[in-house]
Design an enzyme around this catalytic site. Structure first.
Site, PDB file in Angstrom:
ATOM      1  N   GLY A  56       0.941  -1.183   0.160  1.00 57.70           N
ATOM      2  CA  GLY A  56      -0.010  -0.091  -0.016  1.00 57.70           C
ATOM      3  C   GLY A  56       0.839   1.299  -0.143  1.00 57.70           C
ATOM      4  O   GLY A  56       2.109   1.202   0.014  1.00 57.70           O
ATOM      5  N   ALA A  85      -6.652  -6.152   4.514  1.00 62.19           N
ATOM      6  CA  ALA A  85      -5.365  -6.590   4.492  1.00 62.19           C
ATOM      7  C   ALA A  85      -5.072  -7.962   4.116  1.00 62.19           C
ATOM      8  O   ALA A  85      -5.635  -8.851   4.902  1.00 62.19           O
ATOM      9  CB  ALA A  85      -4.543  -6.107   5.609  1.00 62.19           C
ATOM     10  N   TYR A 119      -6.201 -18.727  -2.710  1.00 63.64           N
ATOM     11  CA  TYR A 119      -6.647 -17.330  -2.346  1.00 63.64           C
ATOM     12  C   TYR A 119      -8.021 -17.604  -1.843  1.00 63.64           C
ATOM     13  O   TYR A 119      -8.648 -16.985  -0.820  1.00 63.64           O
ATOM     14  CB  TYR A 119      -6.442 -16.410  -3.614  1.00 63.64           C
ATOM     15  CG  TYR A 119      -7.057 -15.259  -3.519  1.00 63.64           C
ATOM     16  CD1 TYR A 119      -6.510 -13.866  -2.471  1.00 63.64           C
ATOM     17  CD2 TYR A 119      -8.206 -14.761  -3.912  1.00 63.64           C
ATOM     18  CE1 TYR A 119      -7.206 -12.869  -2.199  1.00 63.64           C
ATOM     19  CE2 TYR A 119      -8.516 -13.639  -3.870  1.00 63.64           C
ATOM     20  CZ  TYR A 119      -8.322 -12.728  -3.051  1.00 63.64           C
ATOM     21  OH  TYR A 119      -8.879 -11.492  -2.985  1.00 63.64           O
ATOM     22  N   LYS A 147      -9.594 -17.060   1.997  1.00 65.21           N
ATOM     23  CA  LYS A 147     -11.059 -16.126   2.046  1.00 65.21           C
ATOM     24  C   LYS A 147     -12.101 -17.005   2.514  1.00 65.21           C
ATOM     25  O   LYS A 147     -12.745 -16.384   3.529  1.00 65.21           O
ATOM     26  CB  LYS A 147     -10.945 -15.285   0.720  1.00 65.21           C
ATOM     27  CG  LYS A 147      -9.941 -14.510   0.325  1.00 65.21           C
ATOM     28  CD  LYS A 147      -9.964 -13.351   1.080  1.00 65.21           C
ATOM     29  CE  LYS A 147      -9.374 -12.061   0.954  1.00 65.21           C
ATOM     30  NZ  LYS A 147      -9.443 -10.845   1.417  1.00 65.21           N
ATOM     31  N   ASN A 162     -15.032  -8.321  -9.961  1.00 63.78           N
ATOM     32  CA  ASN A 162     -13.630  -7.617 -10.529  1.00 63.78           C
ATOM     33  C   ASN A 162     -13.749  -6.085 -10.313  1.00 63.78           C
ATOM     34  O   ASN A 162     -14.350  -5.442 -11.063  1.00 63.78           O
ATOM     35  CB  ASN A 162     -13.384  -7.821 -11.926  1.00 63.78           C
ATOM     36  CG  ASN A 162     -12.995  -9.222 -11.982  1.00 63.78           C
ATOM     37  OD1 ASN A 162     -13.444 -10.307 -11.601  1.00 63.78           O
ATOM     38  ND2 ASN A 162     -11.558  -9.524 -12.431  1.00 63.78           N
ATOM     39  N   ARG A 205      -3.835 -18.893 -17.507  1.00 69.22           N
ATOM     40  CA  ARG A 205      -3.204 -18.654 -16.294  1.00 69.22           C
ATOM     41  C   ARG A 205      -3.823 -19.595 -15.249  1.00 69.22           C
ATOM     42  O   ARG A 205      -5.090 -19.655 -15.250  1.00 69.22           O
ATOM     43  CB  ARG A 205      -3.421 -17.287 -16.099  1.00 69.22           C
ATOM     44  CG  ARG A 205      -2.677 -16.577 -14.990  1.00 69.22           C
ATOM     45  CD  ARG A 205      -2.880 -14.854 -14.768  1.00 69.22           C
ATOM     46  NE  ARG A 205      -4.160 -14.761 -14.270  1.00 69.22           N
ATOM     47  CZ  ARG A 205      -4.823 -13.574 -13.811  1.00 69.22           C
ATOM     48  NH1 ARG A 205      -3.868 -12.515 -14.074  1.00 69.22           N
ATOM     49  NH2 ARG A 205      -6.144 -13.527 -13.352  1.00 69.22           N
ATOM     50  N   GLY A 219      -5.363 -21.393 -12.299  1.00 69.81           N
ATOM     51  CA  GLY A 219      -6.376 -20.759 -11.149  1.00 69.81           C
ATOM     52  C   GLY A 219      -7.671 -19.910 -11.684  1.00 69.81           C
ATOM     53  O   GLY A 219      -8.252 -19.561 -10.795  1.00 69.81           O
ATOM     54  N   ASP A 220      -7.521 -19.729 -13.024  1.00 72.40           N
ATOM     55  CA  ASP A 220      -8.658 -18.940 -13.535  1.00 72.40           C
ATOM     56  C   ASP A 220      -9.853 -19.571 -13.828  1.00 72.40           C
ATOM     57  O   ASP A 220      -9.973 -20.325 -14.682  1.00 72.40           O
ATOM     58  CB  ASP A 220      -8.252 -18.174 -14.969  1.00 72.40           C
ATOM     59  CG  ASP A 220      -7.324 -16.829 -14.827  1.00 72.40           C
ATOM     60  OD1 ASP A 220      -7.163 -16.454 -13.432  1.00 72.40           O
ATOM     61  OD2 ASP A 220      -6.725 -16.267 -15.656  1.00 72.40           O
TER      62      ASP A 220
HETATM   63  N1  UFG Z   1      -5.771 -11.098 -18.257  1.00 73.13           N
HETATM   64  C1  UFG Z   1      -5.214 -11.514 -19.490  1.00 73.13           C
HETATM   65  N2  UFG Z   1      -4.049 -10.846 -19.531  1.00 73.13           N
HETATM   66  C2  UFG Z   1      -3.506 -10.132 -18.669  1.00 73.13           C
HETATM   67  C3  UFG Z   1      -4.236  -9.717 -17.188  1.00 73.13           C
HETATM   68  C4  UFG Z   1      -5.397 -10.544 -17.088  1.00 73.13           C
HETATM   69  O1  UFG Z   1      -5.862 -12.055 -20.187  1.00 73.13           O
HETATM   70  O2  UFG Z   1      -2.406  -9.358 -18.751  1.00 73.13           O
HETATM   71  C5  UFG Z   1      -7.250 -12.154 -17.915  1.00 73.13           C
HETATM   72  C6  UFG Z   1      -7.282 -12.956 -16.865  1.00 73.13           C
HETATM   73  O3  UFG Z   1      -6.711 -14.286 -17.253  1.00 73.13           O
HETATM   74  C7  UFG Z   1      -8.713 -13.060 -16.456  1.00 73.13           C
HETATM   75  C8  UFG Z   1      -9.068 -11.712 -16.785  1.00 73.13           C
HETATM   76  O4  UFG Z   1      -8.162 -11.112 -17.441  1.00 73.13           O
HETATM   77  O5  UFG Z   1      -9.270 -14.009 -17.257  1.00 73.13           O
HETATM   78  C9  UFG Z   1      -9.288 -10.757 -15.509  1.00 73.13           C
HETATM   79  O6  UFG Z   1      -7.969 -10.824 -14.713  1.00 73.13           O
HETATM   80  P1  UFG Z   1      -7.639  -9.892 -13.546  1.00 73.13           P
HETATM   81  O7  UFG Z   1      -6.187 -10.335 -13.165  1.00 73.13           O
HETATM   82  O8  UFG Z   1      -7.902  -8.595 -13.733  1.00 73.13           O
HETATM   83  O9  UFG Z   1      -8.773 -10.516 -12.318  1.00 73.13           O
HETATM   84  P2  UFG Z   1      -9.092 -11.824 -11.730  1.00 73.13           P
HETATM   85  O10 UFG Z   1     -10.530 -12.120 -12.169  1.00 73.13           O
HETATM   86  O11 UFG Z   1      -7.904 -12.700 -11.982  1.00 73.13           O
HETATM   87  O12 UFG Z   1      -9.049 -11.452 -10.302  1.00 73.13           O
HETATM   88  C10 UFG Z   1     -10.051 -10.908  -9.703  1.00 73.13           C
HETATM   89  C11 UFG Z   1      -9.757 -10.261  -8.426  1.00 73.13           C
HETATM   90  C12 UFG Z   1      -9.253 -11.369  -7.261  1.00 73.13           C
HETATM   91  C13 UFG Z   1     -10.271 -12.237  -7.010  1.00 73.13           C
HETATM   92  C14 UFG Z   1     -10.546 -12.842  -8.687  1.00 73.13           C
HETATM   93  C15 UFG Z   1     -11.759 -13.915  -8.262  1.00 73.13           C
HETATM   94  O13 UFG Z   1      -8.651  -9.264  -8.637  1.00 73.13           O
HETATM   95  O14 UFG Z   1      -8.822 -10.647  -6.194  1.00 73.13           O
HETATM   96  O15 UFG Z   1     -10.987 -11.711  -9.331  1.00 73.13           O
HETATM   97  O16 UFG Z   1     -11.594 -14.982  -9.353  1.00 73.13           O
HETATM   98  F1  UFG Z   1      -9.766 -13.164  -6.541  1.00 73.13           F
END
Ligand code: UFG
Length: 294
Positions: free
Chosen positions: A35, A67, A133, A137, A158, A248, A250-251
């Site tokens: 932060g 946090a 993660y 949570k 998001n 990636r 975990g998505d």
């Molecule tokens: N993505 C890309 N390229 C990048 C970055 C992201 O293709 O350079 C994709 C990711 O694979 C995903 C989407 O864009 O499909 C969104 O990704 P983010 O990293 O922006 O967000 P997330 O969905 O992974 O994460 C968010 C929150 C987390 C939470 C999660 C729940 O930031 O804290 O949603 O799944 F846990």
């Protein structure tokens, strides 16, 4: 007094500033690991790790707990670290607050649902997280909800827009507005219309507003927009071209919130769309090309 752990982080700092605008007396507890002191305006800061923080709970009305580390991908690589800072440290920190009957507002996540059984996702739907993660949570949610203390769990989808400065940045919208050339899209073989992941993006200012209502109401609430956008759709809105990369870790393929409960009980409704998120992220970057450490 209102305590905000992680109040110098992305979502926390927007909530701190919204609380200060309402005139609240705010104490931020943040070790500034990720932060920024500059993000909390005139709120007081206790700069200490959560594991070492001590608060006199007798004078506290409520604690917002933000946090935690927040990267799904990192959690897959470092499960023990996520167990510690998403579950163990907050549990130990919040136990005396529970004893003192302090209201807790907990920042949770759509990651608790894992691969959802149906879309849009309702709060009572099955929770089978697919990464550490989300698992940690969910463990903290369960601990807090079983504690008997007044508690609100907010499951963010998001969050995007406004002042966002993660290092390294991993999130789609801030990366899209601060990079050039072909943009890496992680996976185009998901079972969705265009093969890329679908997410529910919610504007950081709308999200911050929901936290003020959460002070007065207990329960578990999804906070999203109720609309899904694929990664490719977001790229198009931001004027970027894709280069496809492997998935990636975990998505989940698709996450969209049912926000009916937040609408009904928190009297909350998002007002800003994805265009406004991209625009406000761009504006902040234009004013702060080097982020908070400009
Ligand atoms: N993505 C890309 N390229 C990048 C970055 C992201 O293709 O350079 C994709 C990711 O694979 C995903 C989407 O864009 O499909 C969104 O990704 P983010 O990293 O922006 O967000 P997330 O969905 O992974 O994460 C968010 C929150 C987390 C939470 C999660 C729940 O930031 O804290 O949603 O799944 F846990």
């Amino acid at each position: 007094m209102i305590v905000v752990t992680g109040g110098a982080g992305y979502i926390g700092s927007h909530v701190v500033r919204a609380l200060r605008t309402e005139g609240a007396d705010v104490l931020v507890v943040d070790d500034l690991r990720t932060g920024y002191r500059e993000s909390i305006g005139d709120a007081r800061l206790l700069e200490v790790e959560l594991a070492a923080a001590v608060v006199d709970w007798s004078s506290v009305e409520a604690v917002y707990h933000f946090a935690a580390s927040t990267s799904v991908e990192e959690s897959v690589r470092r499960p023990d670290y996520y167990r510690q800072n998403c579950f163990e440290d907050p549990k130990n920190f919040l136990e005396p607050a529970i004893q003192a009957g302090v209201k807790i507002i907990f920042s949770s996540t759509a990651a608790v649902y894992g691969e959802p059984e149906r879309i849009p996702i309702r709060e009572d739907d099955a929770k089978h997280p697919v990464n550490p993660y989300g698992e940690n949570k969910l463990a903290l949610e369960n601990f807090l909800l079983a504690s008997g203390s007044p508690c609100t769990v907010l499951r963010y989808f998001n969050a995007a827009g406004g002042a966002e400065d993660h290092r390294p940045e991993t999130h789609l919208i801030p990366l899209l507005i601060s990079s050039e050339g072909l943009f890496s899209v992680f996976g185009n073989d998901y079972p969705t219309e265009d093969g890329t992941c679908i997410r529910d993006y919610v504007h950081i200012d709308d999200l911050a507003r929901a936290h003020l209502s959460a002070l007065r109401v207990d329960g578990v609430f999804n906070l999203g927009s109720g609309n899904g956008y694929s990664v490719l759709e977001i790229l198009t809105l931001a004027g970027r071209e894709p280069r496809f990369e492997p998935r990636r870790a975990g998505d989940p393929a698709r996450l969209i919130a049912d926000i009916g409960r937040a609408h009904e009980i928190l009297n909350w409704q998002p007002e800003l769309g994805v265009d406004a998120m991209i625009e406000s992220a761009r504006e902040w970057r234009a004013r702060n090309p080097n982020g908070y450490r400009g």
